[in-house]
Design an enzyme around this catalytic site. Structure first.
Site, short mmCIF file in Angstrom:
data_model
loop_
_atom_site.label_atom_id
_atom_site.label_comp_id
_atom_site.label_asym_id
_atom_site.label_seq_id
_atom_site.Cartn_x
_atom_site.Cartn_y
_atom_site.Cartn_z
N SER A 248 0.84 -1.19 0.00
CA SER A 248 0.00 0.00 0.00
C SER A 248 0.88 1.24 0.00
O SER A 248 2.03 1.21 0.45
CB SER A 248 -0.87 0.03 1.26
OG SER A 248 -0.09 0.35 2.40
N ASP A 249 0.34 2.34 -0.53
CA ASP A 249 1.00 3.61 -0.26
C ASP A 249 0.87 3.86 1.24
O ASP A 249 0.03 3.26 1.92
CB ASP A 249 0.36 4.74 -1.07
CG ASP A 249 1.34 5.87 -1.35
OD1 ASP A 249 2.34 5.99 -0.61
OD2 ASP A 249 1.12 6.63 -2.31
N CYS A 250 1.70 4.73 1.76
CA CYS A 250 1.83 4.84 3.22
C CYS A 250 0.53 5.31 3.89
O CYS A 250 0.01 6.37 3.56
CB CYS A 250 2.98 5.76 3.57
SG CYS A 250 4.57 5.07 3.07
N ASP A 251 0.05 4.46 4.78
CA ASP A 251 -1.19 4.67 5.54
C ASP A 251 -2.44 4.60 4.68
O ASP A 251 -3.52 5.01 5.11
CB ASP A 251 -1.15 5.99 6.31
CG ASP A 251 -0.09 5.99 7.40
OD1 ASP A 251 0.08 4.96 8.06
OD2 ASP A 251 0.60 7.02 7.56
N ALA A 252 -2.33 4.06 3.47
CA ALA A 252 -3.51 3.94 2.60
C ALA A 252 -4.53 2.98 3.18
O ALA A 252 -5.74 3.14 2.94
CB ALA A 252 -3.09 3.49 1.20
#
Length: 728
Positions: A248-252
């Site tokens: 995932s993109d960060c904290d997605a």
């Protein structure tokens, strides 16, 4: 211990199951707690979205260096020979990991996007080629020059470093018009997904054999990308054959529950992303909530094991469990960083990407004259960090434009004219005007920096910031000699004021040219390098930004609403400079163009039942048997000027009139070649054309079809008609 006897996936799966569930869950995060890593004797699987390590040779930005990627140019060699070597050297020194969340291959759909500078541009073919070569160069290091991407049948066993293509998919805005990428729901047609947004990712996986893929923050048609089973499993794994890890993109993942309320519980968010096919969470959300999701029966241990296997397989392919075996690259040390060869490649990459937009009266190049006086003016005239663009570390050295020009003549002075890029006042104008009045020539360096375009920040205007345009006009008004405008930016800028101004002789776009950018600019201005770069995106007028919403994801024009479309393939409005524009200090002509005039496709394995839409004859394509329809385009290109130069030949296809019901591209780049031509000489240029792939069009259902009718091939000022006949 060698890891080649059993399959990587078998080893990863069987080894992973020996870990406790707590340790297995920990590996789903890019930064598991230290005590868990120590308990399992696992070195941190360091993941962070950097193009290259924190320190080292800094190449031009991706957008700039994509003009145009080719097997033989310095850009490709830079990625092949420098980045992976320096990455391993940094890893061996404990300063870097071996996984890199690069490249960013999203389509540069809107000129205001703050991260457009990280991408290869607006064209799906160029972006696809760039993605494949980037990944192969990063992961494999050296390969036989000239090896075609299409000959790559299977992924390499051992990885030099791991490359991760991002951000899948239709991700191309940061924060605009009251929303941001975290909350944005991109409304995208199947047609646009299939023929524009997704092709670079397919090429990254199928041709480049990427070992990582990042899903994006945004939703696409209501579904978060990281929770979309159709995207991550049916398309990426089942259709494209992806065998790496999906992160995932960060904290997605946290966004699903904590920000956009897509799920009602944290455990549902965990279940959604793991069920969709995601393996690794950048952040701690899975680390915090997977146990509860398992206890509640929303996630199975098998799903955790599958994710762990995908991640651990990549780690094994990197040799992270092989100790000091000879199969790894342990001998590469700090002396491999910032080498003379790598710095030279950085310079060549910067030179190859510089685009000459205007050169009235052939003012450039300047003659060599030690007595010549030059005023370097503008907020980027002595730029350092600005030349690196978004996501860059500490370079080996900086050569600013001011310093680069000093290598050619002693009489170089610098006046910034503005306090910074924002240029909010005119207090420094007077000194700049006086410097221009007292110099033989003026080089004005203006543009943007990370205060205008970066992750988290889109532009609202396509004009130069603040009073920069006024500075250019005031200085050019009093200059007694030629005025050269140098634009340093990632995104396009409306420089209409300079394009038609007779006092401004030449305009150069230099992107964010990297650590050696100043030297590259000077070498172009004084003719030691003949510019051959081409624009990888359309330069729109300011009116586009004033009337077109960045949130409108459509690419094709709509006459009923007045929407002009986007990118050179569909845009119907006026432009400042078009995609592919780029001048040279010499001239080129094409002759002896050769290609078929007629192609007949029958209802074979390659072509299924015909479709008829609005009376036109369309055949859906089955790629299995299209080889029989392939053909060659051959032409001769002559350098008719007096200077040796590279030249990039761009071959376009223009669809037949009968395809209008499909809303096809106005034209489509189908191939390109970069060649070096000696003055007065000619050379043959050849293109291999796949009729199905290159002439095929995408209908509204996302199906690729061939259309009965007259196509045109365009090369330079030559247009050649090919009649495609479809027989049932």
């Amino acid at each position: 211990m060698r890891r080649g006897f059993l399959g990587w996936e078998f080893q990863a799966t069987s080894g992973g199951k020996k870990l406790s569930m707590a340790l297995r869950r920990a590996q789903e995060s890019n930064s598991p707690p230290l005590f868990l890593r120590r308990r399992a004797s696992l070195r941190l699987f360091s993941l962070w979205p950097r193009l290259i390590p924190r320190y080292g040779t800094k190449s031009p930005s991706s957008l700039f260096s994509s003009d145009m990627v080719d097997d033989s140019n310095a850009v490709t060699r830079f990625y092949l020979e420098a980045i992976s070597i320096e990455a391993i050297a940094m890893y061996n020194a404990g300063r870097s990991g071996l996984t890199f969340w690069s490249p960013n291959i999203n389509i540069f759909r809107d000129p205001r996007w703050g991260r457009g500078q990280e991408t290869p541009g607006e064209d799906p073919l160029l972006s696809s080629k760039y993605a494949a070569y980037f990944v192969r160069g990063l992961q494999e290091g050296d390969y036989d020059e000239g090896t075609a991407i299409s000959t790559m049948q299977r992924r390499p066993t051992r990885l030099k470093v791991s490359s991760c293509c991002k951000h899948f998919t239709a991700y191309d805005m940061e924060k605009s018009e009251g929303t941001d990428c975290f909350h944005f729901n991109a409304q995208v047609t199947v047609q646009d997904l299939q023929d524009t947004f997704d092709p670079p990712f397919r090429s990254c996986i199928v041709d480049g054999q990427a070992s990582g893929l990042m899903c994006s923050y945004n939703r696409v048609n209501g579904v978060p990308s990281c929770a979309d089973y159709t995207f991550l499993t049916e398309t990426v794994r089942n259709s494209w054959g992806f065998e790496g890890y999906i992160v995932s993109d960060c904290d997605a993942v946290a966004l699903l529950y904590e920000y956009i309320n897509y799920t009602t519980t944290a455990e549902d968010a965990v279940a959604d992303v793991l069920s969709a096919g995601m393996d690794l969470n950048c952040g701690t959300f899975l680390l915090r909530h997977t146990a509860a999701a398992i206890e509640q029966g929303k996630v199975t241990e098998a799903a955790v094991d599958r994710a762990l296997s995908n991640v651990m397989t990549v780690r094994m392919r990197l040799g992270l469990f092989d100790g000091n075996s000879g199969e790894t690259y342990n001998s590469i040390g700090p002396d491999a960083v910032c080498t003379r060869e790598h710095r030279q490649l950085s310079l060549e990459a910067a030179e190859q990407g510089i685009v000459l937009l205007k050169n009235s009266g052939n003012v450039l190049p300047f003659p060599r004259n030690d007595l010549m006086t030059i005023a370097v003016i503008g907020p980027s005239g002595n730029a350092t960090e600005t030349m690196l663009g978004n996501y860059a570390g500490v370079p080996c050295q900086y050569i600013t434009p001011f310093q680069g020009l000093q290598e050619y003549t002693k009489g170089v002075v610098f006046e910034p004219g503005c306090k910074d890029i924002m240029c909010n006042d005119t207090t420094l104008f007077l000194a700049a005007v006086r410097a221009a009045e007292n110099s033989d020539a003026v080089v004005i360096v203006v543009g943007l920096d990370k205060d205008q375009e970066r992750e988290g920040l889109d532009r609202t205007s396509l004009l130069l910031p603040g009073y920069q345009q006024d500075l250019v006009l005031e200085v050019s008004k009093v200059a007694k000699g030629p005025v050269i405008l140098v634009v340093m930016s990632g995104g396009p800028i409306d420089v209409t004021f300079a394009k038609g101004n007779c006092k401004i002789s030449s305009v150069l776009w230099v992107g964010y040219p990297g650590e050696a950018g100043g030297k590259a600019i000077a070498r172009v201005i004084f003719g030691d390098h003949n510019p051959a770069g081409r624009l990888p995106m359309t330069w729109y007028p300011q009116a586009f930004a004033e009337h077109v919403s960045i949130l409108n994801m459509h690419l094709r024009p709509n006459t009923s609403t007045g929407f002009p479309g986007r990118t050179y393939r569909f845009y119907t409005g006026e432009n400042v400079y078009e995609f592919g524009h780029g001048l040279s200090y010499t001239n080129f002509t094409y002759t002896n163009f050769s290609a078929p005039s007629n192609i007949t496709a029958r209802n074979t394995v390659a072509i299924r039942t015909p479709l008829r839409e609005d009376g036109a004859r369309h055949f859906p394509i089955d790629y299995t048997g299209c080889e029989a329809l392939a053909f060659k385009v051959v032409a001769y290109i002559s350098n008719t000027g007096t200077r040796d130069s590279d030249h990039i030949s761009l071959l376009y296809a223009i669809p037949p009139a009968a395809s209008s019901s499909l809303s096809p591209p106005r034209k489509q780049l189908i191939s390109f070649k970069r060649q070096h031509l000696i003055a007065g000489r000619c050379a043959k240029v050849e293109f291999d054309v796949d009729t199905c792939k290159d002439l095929g069009l995408t209908n509204e259902a996302g199906t690729k079809v061939l259309v009965h009718g007259d196509y045109k091939l365009s090369l330079g000022d030559i247009e050649h008609v090919i009649s495609l006949t479809l027989l049932s």
